[in-house]
Design a protein around this motif. Structure first.
Motif, PDB file in Angstrom:
ATOM      1  N   ARG A 268    -129.567  22.026  42.861  1.00 55.08           N
ATOM      2  CA  ARG A 268    -128.819  21.824  41.641  1.00 55.08           C
ATOM      3  C   ARG A 268    -127.575  23.041  41.580  1.00 55.08           C
ATOM      4  O   ARG A 268    -126.388  22.804  41.055  1.00 55.08           O
ATOM      5  CB  ARG A 268    -129.849  22.312  40.343  1.00 55.08           C
ATOM      6  CG  ARG A 268    -130.589  20.868  40.168  1.00 55.08           C
ATOM      7  CD  ARG A 268    -131.750  21.165  39.294  1.00 55.08           C
ATOM      8  NE  ARG A 268    -132.327  20.177  39.324  1.00 55.08           N
ATOM      9  CZ  ARG A 268    -133.660  20.078  38.884  1.00 55.08           C
ATOM     10  NH1 ARG A 268    -134.730  21.170  38.977  1.00 55.08           N
ATOM     11  NH2 ARG A 268    -134.713  18.961  38.969  1.00 55.08           N
ATOM     12  N   THR A 269    -127.922  24.164  42.058  1.00 54.17           N
ATOM     13  CA  THR A 269    -126.879  25.309  42.000  1.00 54.17           C
ATOM     14  C   THR A 269    -125.678  24.943  42.721  1.00 54.17           C
ATOM     15  O   THR A 269    -124.364  25.140  42.528  1.00 54.17           O
ATOM     16  CB  THR A 269    -127.328  26.373  42.607  1.00 54.17           C
ATOM     17  OG1 THR A 269    -128.557  27.087  41.753  1.00 54.17           O
ATOM     18  CG2 THR A 269    -126.527  27.645  42.752  1.00 54.17           C
ATOM     19  N   GLY A 270    -125.845  24.228  43.883  1.00 56.25           N
ATOM     20  CA  GLY A 270    -124.900  23.816  44.562  1.00 56.25           C
ATOM     21  C   GLY A 270    -123.741  22.938  43.860  1.00 56.25           C
ATOM     22  O   GLY A 270    -122.561  23.001  43.863  1.00 56.25           O
ATOM     23  N   ALA A 271    -124.569  21.948  43.218  1.00 56.11           N
ATOM     24  CA  ALA A 271    -123.685  21.034  42.472  1.00 56.11           C
ATOM     25  C   ALA A 271    -123.032  21.789  41.321  1.00 56.11           C
ATOM     26  O   ALA A 271    -121.941  21.379  40.950  1.00 56.11           O
ATOM     27  CB  ALA A 271    -124.608  19.922  42.003  1.00 56.11           C
TER      28      ALA A 271
ATOM     29  N   LYS B 288    -122.472  14.473  45.588  1.00 58.33           N
ATOM     30  CA  LYS B 288    -122.760  15.902  45.275  1.00 58.33           C
ATOM     31  C   LYS B 288    -123.783  16.526  46.189  1.00 58.33           C
ATOM     32  O   LYS B 288    -123.586  17.815  46.322  1.00 58.33           O
ATOM     33  CB  LYS B 288    -122.732  15.831  43.752  1.00 58.33           C
ATOM     34  CG  LYS B 288    -121.786  15.219  42.966  1.00 58.33           C
ATOM     35  CD  LYS B 288    -122.167  15.349  41.506  1.00 58.33           C
ATOM     36  CE  LYS B 288    -120.982  14.663  40.498  1.00 58.33           C
ATOM     37  NZ  LYS B 288    -121.230  12.975  40.772  1.00 58.33           N
ATOM     38  N   TRP B 289    -124.849  15.915  46.216  1.00 59.55           N
ATOM     39  CA  TRP B 289    -125.896  16.450  47.064  1.00 59.55           C
ATOM     40  C   TRP B 289    -125.257  16.753  48.384  1.00 59.55           C
ATOM     41  O   TRP B 289    -125.721  18.078  48.652  1.00 59.55           O
ATOM     42  CB  TRP B 289    -127.070  15.481  47.211  1.00 59.55           C
ATOM     43  CG  TRP B 289    -127.983  15.237  45.931  1.00 59.55           C
ATOM     44  CD1 TRP B 289    -127.658  15.279  44.836  1.00 59.55           C
ATOM     45  CD2 TRP B 289    -129.338  14.967  46.089  1.00 59.55           C
ATOM     46  NE1 TRP B 289    -128.754  15.060  43.868  1.00 59.55           N
ATOM     47  CE2 TRP B 289    -129.651  14.725  44.787  1.00 59.55           C
ATOM     48  CE3 TRP B 289    -130.237  14.504  47.144  1.00 59.55           C
ATOM     49  CZ2 TRP B 289    -131.058  14.447  44.313  1.00 59.55           C
ATOM     50  CZ3 TRP B 289    -131.540  14.384  46.734  1.00 59.55           C
ATOM     51  CH2 TRP B 289    -132.039  14.398  45.211  1.00 59.55           C
ATOM     52  N   LEU B 290    -124.721  15.776  48.976  1.00 58.32           N
ATOM     53  CA  LEU B 290    -124.312  16.326  50.420  1.00 58.32           C
ATOM     54  C   LEU B 290    -123.305  17.456  50.329  1.00 58.32           C
ATOM     55  O   LEU B 290    -123.382  18.090  51.400  1.00 58.32           O
ATOM     56  CB  LEU B 290    -123.568  15.005  50.949  1.00 58.32           C
ATOM     57  CG  LEU B 290    -122.898  15.205  52.250  1.00 58.32           C
ATOM     58  CD1 LEU B 290    -123.820  15.432  53.395  1.00 58.32           C
ATOM     59  CD2 LEU B 290    -121.936  13.810  52.697  1.00 58.32           C
ATOM     60  N   GLY B 291    -122.217  17.528  49.497  1.00 60.97           N
ATOM     61  CA  GLY B 291    -121.492  18.724  49.605  1.00 60.97           C
ATOM     62  C   GLY B 291    -122.176  19.947  49.247  1.00 60.97           C
ATOM     63  O   GLY B 291    -121.762  20.831  49.889  1.00 60.97           O
ATOM     64  N   GLY B 292    -123.218  20.068  48.347  1.00 64.75           N
ATOM     65  CA  GLY B 292    -124.159  21.167  48.286  1.00 64.75           C
ATOM     66  C   GLY B 292    -124.926  21.736  49.426  1.00 64.75           C
ATOM     67  O   GLY B 292    -124.804  22.591  49.825  1.00 64.75           O
ATOM     68  N   ILE B 293    -125.449  20.557  49.844  1.00 68.30           N
ATOM     69  CA  ILE B 293    -126.234  20.661  51.317  1.00 68.30           C
ATOM     70  C   ILE B 293    -125.276  21.383  52.708  1.00 68.30           C
ATOM     71  O   ILE B 293    -125.674  22.203  53.265  1.00 68.30           O
ATOM     72  CB  ILE B 293    -126.836  19.490  51.771  1.00 68.30           C
ATOM     73  CG1 ILE B 293    -128.085  19.254  50.658  1.00 68.30           C
ATOM     74  CG2 ILE B 293    -127.566  19.859  53.317  1.00 68.30           C
ATOM     75  CD1 ILE B 293    -128.708  17.710  50.839  1.00 68.30           C
ATOM     76  N   ALA B 294    -124.064  20.571  52.389  1.00 68.06           N
ATOM     77  CA  ALA B 294    -123.156  20.982  53.670  1.00 68.06           C
ATOM     78  C   ALA B 294    -122.766  22.447  53.386  1.00 68.06           C
ATOM     79  O   ALA B 294    -122.862  23.396  54.425  1.00 68.06           O
ATOM     80  CB  ALA B 294    -122.234  19.820  53.765  1.00 68.06           C
ATOM     81  N   GLN B 295    -122.530  22.955  52.414  1.00 68.36           N
ATOM     82  CA  GLN B 295    -122.130  23.980  52.035  1.00 68.36           C
ATOM     83  C   GLN B 295    -122.955  25.235  52.381  1.00 68.36           C
ATOM     84  O   GLN B 295    -122.752  26.272  52.719  1.00 68.36           O
ATOM     85  CB  GLN B 295    -121.433  24.138  50.652  1.00 68.36           C
ATOM     86  CG  GLN B 295    -120.742  25.680  50.236  1.00 68.36           C
ATOM     87  CD  GLN B 295    -119.474  25.773  51.236  1.00 68.36           C
ATOM     88  OE1 GLN B 295    -118.642  24.816  51.015  1.00 68.36           O
ATOM     89  NE2 GLN B 295    -119.299  26.865  51.868  1.00 68.36           N
TER      90      GLN B 295
END
Length: 247
Positions: free
Chosen positions: A71-74, A90-97
C-alpha cells in the motif's frame, strides 16, 4: 494518506466500475502471485504466531514485505499517475520500485528485462521450482501472519456506545478512511483480543496491539440525505486509536 486512496463521498468522479471479477487479465494473477510469494518469504514471519522456518528458506529475499509495504508503494505515486493505471499495474509499480530501492536489481536491468519481454511476450520466464518454498507459501496461505494478542485491559467501548471518529494528523499511511473522520457512529461489534498493524503509523496512532471495533454509520450522516439511499448502514472496522468518546 493522499486523496486518491479514500474517495468515498467525493462528487463528480465519473461512473463506478462494478466489474466483480477479481482478475480481469491473465497477467494480473502473476502480479498477485509475486506479492504472495514475497509475503511468504518476508522476514517478519519469524515473529508471527504461526511458526515459520524463515531462517532456513532457500531464498535470497531478506526484507520485510507486507500489505503495508504494498500500500505504501501505491500511496507514493503521484496522484495523476495513480489514476492512469489499473489496479494490478499499481501493484507492479510498487513491487518493481521496491526491488530497485533494495538493490535486488538496477533500474537499467529492470528496463532491459522489460524491453526483452515486450519484444518477445512468449519468451520463457525463469522457472526455479523449489519444494521448500512451495511448502512455505502453502503454509502462509493457510495460516497468515496476523498477530492476535490477549487484552491487558478492557476495551474502552462496548456494543451500543455512540462514538466519534478521531481526526488525527495526516501521515504517509493510515488505516482510517478519510470520509469517516470526525463522524459519529455506533459500536456494533467489539472483536475479541487485540491487534496491531504491520508497521507503526506514528502520530496516526497505530503501533502496539489494541482493540478493534466494528462501527456502524448511517450513510446519511456521512454524505448527507441527498447523496445516500435511505436506511443504509455503512460498517467499518477501526482500531481503538481512531475511536473517541462523544463529549
Amino acid at each position: 494518506m493522499k486523496l486518491q486512496h479514500h474517495l468515498g463521498g467525493i462528487e463528480n468522479l465519473g461512473p463506478v466500475n462494478t466489474d466483480t471479477r477479481v482478475f480481469v487479465e491473465p497477467w494480473e494473477k502473476r502480479i498477485f502471485g509475486i506479492h504472495t510469494v514475497m509475503m511468504a518469504e518476508s522476514v517478519h514471519l519469524a515473529e508471527a504466531r504461526h511458526a515459520y522456518p524463515v531462517a532456513q528458506l532457500p531464498t535470497t529475499f531478506g526484507n520485510t514485505w507486507t500489505w503495508a509495504s504494498l500500500r505504501t508503494g501505491a500511496e507514493d505515486m503521484q496522484p495523476f499517475e495513480y489514476f492512469k493505471y489499473r489496479y494490478y499495474e499499481k501493484w507492479l509499480g510498487g513491487i518493481a520500485q521496491f526491488f530497485v530501492d533494495q538493490g535486488y536489481i538496477t533500474a537499467q536491468e529492470l528496463a532491459e528485462k522489460s524491453a526483452h519481454y515486450l519484444r518477445q511476450p512468449d519468451a520463457a520466464l525463469p522457472d526455479k521450482p523449489n519444494a521448500a518454498l512451495g511448502a512455505q507459501i502453502d503454509a502462509y496461505l493457510l495460516n497468515g501472519d496476523s498477530g492476535y494478542n490477549e487484552l491487558d485491559t478492557a476495551a474502552r467501548f462496548k456494543v451500543g456506545d455512540t462514538v466519534r471518529i478521531a481526526d488525527p494528523e495526516a501521515v504517509d499511511h493510515t488505516r482510517l478512511p478519510g470520509y469517516l473522520r470526525s463522524k459519529k457512529g455506533t459500536v456494533d461489534v467489539v472483536y475479541p483480543g487485540a491487534f496491531s498493524y504491520f508497521v507503526s503509523t506514528g502520530v496516526d496512532g497505530i503501533g502496539q496491539p489494541m482493540p478493534v471495533y466494528r462501527i456502524a454509520f448511517d450513510a446519511a450522516d456521512l454524505w448527507g440525505p441527498g447523496k445516500s439511499e435511505a436506511h443504509t448502514t455503512i460498517y467499518a472496522d477501526l482500531y481503538e486509536a481512531y475511536v473517541d468518546a462523544v463529549n
